[in-house]
Design a protein around this motif. Structure first.
Motif, PDB file in Angstrom:
ATOM      1  N   SER A 152       9.374 -29.373  -2.495  1.00 25.86           N
ATOM      2  CA  SER A 152      10.488 -28.875  -3.312  1.00 25.86           C
ATOM      3  C   SER A 152      10.976 -27.477  -2.942  1.00 25.86           C
ATOM      4  N   ASN A 153      10.178 -26.720  -2.222  1.00 25.78           N
ATOM      5  CA  ASN A 153      10.525 -25.346  -1.897  1.00 25.78           C
ATOM      6  C   ASN A 153      10.731 -25.215  -0.389  1.00 25.78           C
ATOM      7  N   LYS A 154      11.863 -24.648   0.021  1.00 23.13           N
ATOM      8  CA  LYS A 154      12.203 -24.575   1.442  1.00 23.13           C
ATOM      9  C   LYS A 154      11.171 -23.783   2.262  1.00 23.13           C
ATOM     10  N   LYS A 155      10.643 -22.715   1.703  1.00 23.74           N
ATOM     11  CA  LYS A 155       9.663 -21.907   2.422  1.00 23.74           C
ATOM     12  C   LYS A 155       8.377 -22.707   2.673  1.00 23.74           C
TER      13      LYS A 155
ATOM     14  N   LEU B   3       8.175 -25.968   2.623  1.00 21.43           N
ATOM     15  CA  LEU B   3       8.582 -27.072   3.498  1.00 21.43           C
ATOM     16  C   LEU B   3       8.525 -26.661   4.962  1.00 21.43           C
ATOM     17  N   THR B   4       9.040 -25.496   5.271  1.00 22.55           N
ATOM     18  CA  THR B   4       9.043 -24.998   6.649  1.00 22.55           C
ATOM     19  C   THR B   4       7.616 -24.807   7.166  1.00 22.55           C
TER      20      THR B   4
ATOM     21  N   SER C 163      11.053 -36.380   7.213  1.00 23.96           N
ATOM     22  CA  SER C 163       9.852 -36.052   6.444  1.00 23.96           C
ATOM     23  C   SER C 163       8.724 -37.068   6.669  1.00 23.96           C
TER      24      SER C 163
ATOM     25  N   ASP D 154       5.207 -30.757  -5.364  1.00 22.34           N
ATOM     26  CA  ASP D 154       5.362 -31.423  -4.066  1.00 22.34           C
ATOM     27  C   ASP D 154       4.631 -32.761  -4.030  1.00 22.34           C
TER      28      ASP D 154
END
Length: 90
Positions: free
Chosen positions: A13-16, A18-19, A35, A63
């Motif tokens: 859920s969070n881009k940071k 996720l990266t 994904s 997540d």
């Protein structure tokens, strides 16, 4: 030690986060979709190390990460890895 194939998928859920998780997975697996990753011919020890690394960044409340064993050219859904206890031998 036996080697197996795994399918790994996530919804982070969070881009940071996720990266960070994507970079970990991309360094050791084959990305087959945005994904979804294929982890080919790895031992339980290698899988456990990958899970431990990913869990450092995963927010279990927000997540979703799933790991499935691939058996006999198909996904064996009954053998998904329990992330709360990933170190049980499969």
């Amino acid at each position: 030690m036996a080697k197996k194939d795994f399918l790994i998928s996530y919804d982070i859920s969070n881009k940071k986060r996720l990266t960070k998780i994507a970079k970990i997975l991309e360094s050791q697996t084959i990305r087959i979709q945005r994904s979804v990753y294929f982890y080919e011919q790895v031992t339980q020890k290698e899988l456990n190390a990958l899970i431990a690394e990913v869990l450092k960044f995963l927010d279990e409340e927000a997540d979703d990460l799933r790991i499935y064993t691939i058996k006999d050219k198909g996904i064996h859904l009954g053998s998904a890895i329990d992330l709360h206890n990933p170190f049980i031998l499969i």
